[in-house]
Write an enzyme that holds these catalytic residues in place. Structure first.
Site, short mmCIF file in Angstrom:
data_model
loop_
_atom_site.label_atom_id
_atom_site.label_comp_id
_atom_site.label_asym_id
_atom_site.label_seq_id
_atom_site.Cartn_x
_atom_site.Cartn_y
_atom_site.Cartn_z
N LYS A 141 2.22 5.99 -4.72
CA LYS A 141 1.61 5.12 -3.71
C LYS A 141 2.59 4.92 -2.56
O LYS A 141 3.80 4.79 -2.79
CB LYS A 141 1.27 3.79 -4.40
CG LYS A 141 0.43 2.82 -3.61
CD LYS A 141 0.05 1.63 -4.50
CE LYS A 141 -0.74 0.56 -3.79
NZ LYS A 141 -1.17 -0.52 -4.71
N SER A 181 -5.98 -1.57 -4.57
CA SER A 181 -5.42 -0.92 -3.40
C SER A 181 -4.85 0.47 -3.68
O SER A 181 -4.69 1.25 -2.74
CB SER A 181 -4.32 -1.79 -2.80
OG SER A 181 -3.27 -1.98 -3.73
N SER A 241 -4.89 -3.70 -8.73
CA SER A 241 -4.85 -2.49 -7.89
C SER A 241 -4.54 -1.18 -8.59
O SER A 241 -4.63 -0.13 -7.96
CB SER A 241 -3.84 -2.68 -6.76
OG SER A 241 -4.42 -3.45 -5.75
N1 GLN Z 1 -7.76 -6.64 -4.80
C1 GLN Z 1 -6.68 -7.56 -4.94
C2 GLN Z 1 -6.22 -8.01 -3.58
O1 GLN Z 1 -6.87 -7.68 -2.66
C3 GLN Z 1 -5.56 -6.93 -5.71
C4 GLN Z 1 -4.66 -6.09 -4.89
C5 GLN Z 1 -3.49 -5.53 -5.66
O2 GLN Z 1 -3.47 -5.57 -6.89
N2 GLN Z 1 -2.50 -5.07 -4.94
O3 GLN Z 1 -5.25 -8.68 -3.41
#
Ligand code: GLN
Length: 506
Positions: A96, A171, A195
């Site tokens: 990532k 994400s 994410s």
């Molecule tokens: N969807 C969650 C957010 O928007 C989790 C994001 C993540 O785990 N980085 O914060």
């Protein structure tokens, strides 16, 4: 809901002979590692196959923010010459783009860091490379890992290989796409509130969020520092065990990283757990879930029962407070972590500012996207004097209650079986006008981060939507540092169902 396999390219026992697989990039991580180690496959050919697949598919899928063809070829040559060895020698991996690398840039899919070059490698990057892995590229994420769809990525979203009109999740969407689309056998993601697990579920692959502190966060660009963890995205549970084995362990550069012994995940993953107790929480089995989501859990219950498991009911009464609690804690931490991007210390700097304040204001206004700004404002608000107690402090107390719920539940079960998401992958634009709807869909993943516990999602079947087939995931949550148990249970399920062999037709 279709409970079955589709487009079978793999036999159920997935350590197949190399010759049976037409495309090199179809190999799972362990098979490929073995094939390279035994000389049946050349690392150079593997890297070339992987890069040509990126060439062929990434225009459409946009999993990658950047690729490193020359560096990858050099490392492959070292593997083929026997200079570079290790448990991942020659295996292409995607990471990532919020993990720092001295090669390429570390953009976080943000204009703010578009040109950022890290002077150091993240510890996980060091560990992967020390194990012989070849990092072929860095993947698209929601800007600074804030989002659930990659729609917040500044340089374009990734697309779900099962249906490109749908999001891959986020994400770590690009990482899940790379693995699902058979571009790389494995990738790293980060999980602050789901994410890793949510995109893995949306793309039909395996995603593991380790216990908070199991894996060093050194070199992971911080979002919510008390929630962030790095973990593997793979096509099989065994492969997730191998990657976790490589990246776990103490790190002098991260004082929050645990020095607890790293168990032999790879050695135990194929040993079933006799008489396992699987917890089901009614709070996760809402009628508001897509019927296919609940059907996948019902089916998983049967599968575990057939393996001799006992199903026990557990109570997680504070689940409904998970989303508001998460969006206070995470945004509070984000507002603090993102204060450093001022155009001076870090990040994009505006042209010809009038004065220092103007430089800060315009650099941040130009560098950050809408969602990141929304979260900085939310976080600043909940930390501001007069509101701190009402929001931030209250959230910390609820966070404790959520952790207590899990601690009590794990007195009665080895793992909790639940959906990772209330519905399968949604369409682009479906939630973009309504941030709250987007946040609410995180209900089944954020609680694990708030409690610091590990969670794994594995393919749990398929469903049909608008004439397309979509994967459905199931999630297993475990007590702190019980990754070994989670992996063994997940592998039992995988072995019994073979859902992981389903793949998108590309
Ligand atoms: N969807 C969650 C957010 O928007 C989790 C994001 C993540 O785990 N980085 O914060």
């Amino acid at each position: 809901m279709i409970i079955g396999r589709r487009s079978l390219n793999h036999e159920s026992n997935h350590h197949e002979e190399v010759g049976n697989v037409s495309n090199l990039t179809d190999h799972n991580l362990i098979d490929l590692r073995n094939a390279i180690a035994s000389g049946k496959v050349k690392a150079a050919d593997m890297v070339a196959a992987c890069l040509s697949r990126i060439e062929g598919l990434d225009q459409e899928l946009h999993a990658f923010e950047q690729t490193f063809p020359e560096r990858a070829a050099e490392r492959a040559a070292q593997v083929d010459a026997g200079i570079l060895v290790g448990p991942l020698a020659g295996v292409p991996i995607a990471v990532k783009d919020n993990l720092c690398t001295t090669f390429g840039r570390t953009t976080c899919s943000s204009r703010m860091l578009e040109q950022y070059r890290s002077p150091f490698n993240a510890t996980v990057v060091e560990k992967l490379e020390a194990a012989g892995a070849i990092i072929v590229g860095k993947t698209v994420l929601d800007e600074y890992a804030m989002g659930s769809s990659t729609e917040n990525a500044a340089f374009g979203s990734a697309r779900n290989p099962w249906d490109t009109s749908r999001v891959p999740g986020g994400s770590s969407g690009g990482s899940a796409v790379a693995v699902s689309a058979r571009i790389t056998p494995a990738a790293l993601g980060s999980d602050t509130g789901g994410s890793i697990r949510q995109p893995a579920a949306f793309c039909g692959v395996v995603g593991l969020k380790p216990t908070y502190s199991r894996v060093s966060r050194y070199g992971l660009v911080a979002y919510g520092s008390s929630l962030d963890q790095i973990g593997p995205i793979t096509r099989t549970v065994e492969d997730a065990a191998l990657l976790l084995q490589v990246i776990s362990g103490a790190d002098a550069n991260d004082s929050t990283c645990s020095d607890a012994d790293v168990p032999g995940y790879t050695a135990s993953v194929n040993t079933p757990i006799e008489g396992a107790r699987i917890g089901i929480a009614k709070q996760y089995m809402s009628d508001a879930n897509d019927p296919a989501v609940n059907a996948a859990i019902d089916n998983a219950v049967k599968v575990f029962e057939q393996q001799g498991a006992t199903i026990v009911e557990v109570d997680l009464p504070h689940t409904e407070y998970g989303v508001p609690t998460y969006y206070i804690v995470a945004t509070a931490e984000a507002s603090s972590n993102l204060a450093r991007y001022d155009g001076v210390h870090y990040g994009h700097r505006t042209d010809q500012p009038d004065d220092l304040i103007d430089l800060y204001a315009r650099s941040r206004a130009e560098g950050f996207g809408e969602e990141v700004k929304r979260r900085i404002m939310l976080g600043t608000y909940v930390l501001s004097s007069g509101y701190y107690d009402a929001y931030y402090n209250t959230a910390l107390k609820v966070r404790r209650l959520i952790k207590n719920d899990f601690d009590a539940a794990f007195q009665h079960c080895d793992a909790i079986l639940c959906p990772p998401t209330p519905a399968p992958a949604f369409r682009f634009g479906e939630h973009t006008d309504d941030p709250l709807a987007m946040y609410l869909a995180d209900i089944y993943t954020v609680t694990a981060n708030l409690a610091g516990i590990p969670g794994i999602t594995v393919p749990g079947g398929l469903t049909e939507a608008d004439g397309k087939t979509l994967p459905i995931g199931i999630q297993l949550l475990g007590a702190h540092f019980q990754e070994e148990k989670l992996l063994r249970l997940a592998r039992m399920f995988e072995r019994a169902t073979d859902f992981h062999a389903n793949q998108p037709s590309l």
